[in-house]
Design an enzyme around this catalytic site. Structure first.
Site, PDB file in Angstrom:
ATOM      1  N   HIS A   1      -5.059   3.696  -2.736  1.00 31.25           N
ATOM      2  CA  HIS A   1      -6.094   4.728  -2.628  1.00 31.25           C
ATOM      3  C   HIS A   1      -7.000   4.463  -1.432  1.00 31.25           C
ATOM      4  O   HIS A   1      -7.554   5.398  -0.850  1.00 31.25           O
ATOM      5  CB  HIS A   1      -6.915   4.783  -3.917  1.00 31.25           C
ATOM      6  N   ASP A   2      -7.160   3.205  -1.073  1.00 30.98           N
ATOM      7  CA  ASP A   2      -7.950   2.870   0.099  1.00 30.98           C
ATOM      8  C   ASP A   2      -7.203   3.242   1.376  1.00 30.98           C
ATOM      9  O   ASP A   2      -7.721   3.935   2.249  1.00 30.98           O
ATOM     10  CB  ASP A   2      -8.275   1.374   0.104  1.00 30.98           C
TER      11      ASP A   2
ATOM     12  N   GLY B   1      -7.320   4.970   6.386  1.00 27.56           N
ATOM     13  CA  GLY B   1      -6.644   3.707   6.614  1.00 27.56           C
ATOM     14  C   GLY B   1      -7.176   2.604   5.718  1.00 27.56           C
ATOM     15  O   GLY B   1      -8.084   2.812   4.910  1.00 27.56           O
TER      16      GLY B   1
ATOM     17  N   ASP C   1      -9.374   0.273   5.196  1.00 28.35           N
ATOM     18  CA  ASP C   1     -10.665  -0.163   5.746  1.00 28.35           C
ATOM     19  C   ASP C   1     -11.704  -0.459   4.671  1.00 28.35           C
ATOM     20  O   ASP C   1     -12.890  -0.620   4.973  1.00 28.35           O
ATOM     21  CB  ASP C   1     -11.216   0.893   6.708  1.00 28.35           C
TER      22      ASP C   1
ATOM     23  N   HIS D   1       3.992   2.570 -10.303  1.00 24.98           N
ATOM     24  CA  HIS D   1       3.711   3.224 -11.591  1.00 24.98           C
ATOM     25  C   HIS D   1       4.321   2.458 -12.761  1.00 24.98           C
ATOM     26  O   HIS D   1       4.172   2.873 -13.906  1.00 24.98           O
ATOM     27  CB  HIS D   1       4.228   4.664 -11.577  1.00 24.98           C
ATOM     28  N   THR D   2       4.962   1.347 -12.474  1.00 26.38           N
ATOM     29  CA  THR D   2       5.435   0.484 -13.559  1.00 26.38           C
ATOM     30  C   THR D   2       4.259  -0.183 -14.260  1.00 26.38           C
ATOM     31  O   THR D   2       4.390  -0.689 -15.375  1.00 26.38           O
ATOM     32  CB  THR D   2       6.409  -0.597 -13.029  1.00 26.38           C
TER      33      THR D   2
ATOM     34  N   ASP E   1       4.686   3.505 -17.843  1.00 29.46           N
ATOM     35  CA  ASP E   1       5.989   2.868 -18.033  1.00 29.46           C
ATOM     36  C   ASP E   1       6.011   2.349 -19.470  1.00 29.46           C
ATOM     37  O   ASP E   1       5.683   1.188 -19.729  1.00 29.46           O
ATOM     38  CB  ASP E   1       6.157   1.718 -17.033  1.00 29.46           C
TER      39      ASP E   1
ATOM     40  N   SER F   1       6.281  -1.340 -21.041  1.00 31.16           N
ATOM     41  CA  SER F   1       6.297  -2.325 -19.953  1.00 31.16           C
ATOM     42  C   SER F   1       5.157  -2.078 -18.971  1.00 31.16           C
ATOM     43  O   SER F   1       5.224  -2.492 -17.820  1.00 31.16           O
ATOM     44  CB  SER F   1       7.648  -2.256 -19.223  1.00 31.16           C
TER      45      SER F   1
END
Length: 263
Positions: A4-5, A10, A12, A131-132, A183, A186
């Site tokens: 997300h950063d 970029g 940062d 997304h696991t 998931d 898991s």
């Protein structure tokens, strides 16, 4: 959080900044409301500052923390993190939706989003494997259960048995609080199981299911079922992601505290 950063301005550390009287920060945007661990990053920064003041950026700490959070279960670093990033001084809520891929995206939209960051289809599929770990909010996929085309219907690409299970958890389109495992069984373990469930049409979001609508992406997902392949490719893709629009030299700053720009 590292993802997300990096996808906004970029890598940062801008996602770490708090809002000010004059500006609402990235972390207030809807895609970022489910992020957690800001306090952990702040604690790490405080400890690092005591040892080497003004040397290690918040952006680097975030990249290292992403590696270590994944690596902890294996008790060894899963990839080498290039360092030397500097911290940005701007964080705007208005830039998030235009840059973070939506869970409602189709394949073309996903491919364009990643291409804009110089990442390819393989990177897209590999990084989706993150997304696991973690949970998803019902509001980001309940349309697949209750109103996929606006006619009160279910997404035909979603495994029907899995859909019935999800309906017992997400009670309707107005459920804005319930979360489910991305998931199942898991969700606290970093492994390749995401691709097993994806290929069974049990990807939680439309953006997961979209990966099966492109031949190259589907072929990649099938290859990544092999855990050794996944670990190898994930290490390379996340390093490429971690190099998006980094600030170096005299650009930006080394923040003293990750949640605010130096005064």
């Amino acid at each position: 959080m590292h993802f997300h950063d990096c996808f906004v301005r970029g890598c940062d550390g801008s996602v770490l900044l708090n809002s000010t009287q004059n500006s609402t920060a990235e972390k207030e945007a809807i895609p970022n409301l489910s992020l957690s661990g800001f306090d952990v990053i702040d604690d790490i920064k405080a400890t690092v500052e005591k040892e080497c003041t003004g040397i290690v950026s918040c952006a680097d700490i975030l990249a290292l923390a992403a590696r270590d959070s994944v690596s902890f279960q294996f008790q060894k670093p899963m990839w080498k993190v290039p360092t030397g990033r500097r911290d940005g001084t701007v964080s705007l809520i208005t830039e998030v939706l235009a840059n973070i891929p939506s869970p409602f995206f189709n394949f073309t939209q996903l491919q364009q989003s990643f291409a804009s960051k110089n990442l390819n289809v393989e990177d897209l599929v590999v990084l989706s494997g993150a997304h696991t770990i973690g949970i998803g909010h019902c509001r980001f996929f309940s349309n697949r259960l209750y109103n996929f085309t606006g006619r009160g219907d279910q997404d035909p690409s979603l495994n029907s048995t899995y859909a019935q299970i999800l309906k017992t958890k997400c009670q309707g389109l107005n459920d804005t609080t319930t979360t489910v495992e991305m998931d199942p069984g898991s969700f606290q373990k970093f492994d390749s199981d995401y691709y097993n469930i994806l290929l069974q049409n049990k990807g939680l979001f439309q953006s997961d299911a979209a990966l099966l609508t492109n031949d190259e992406a589907k072929d990649t997902a099938e290859k990544l079922v092999n855990q050794t392949n996944f670990f190898t490719e994930f290490a390379e893709s996340i390093k490429r992601m971690g190099a998006i629009q980094v600030l170096t030299g005299t650009a930006g700053q080394i923040r003293k505290q990750c949640w605010k720009v130096n005064s």
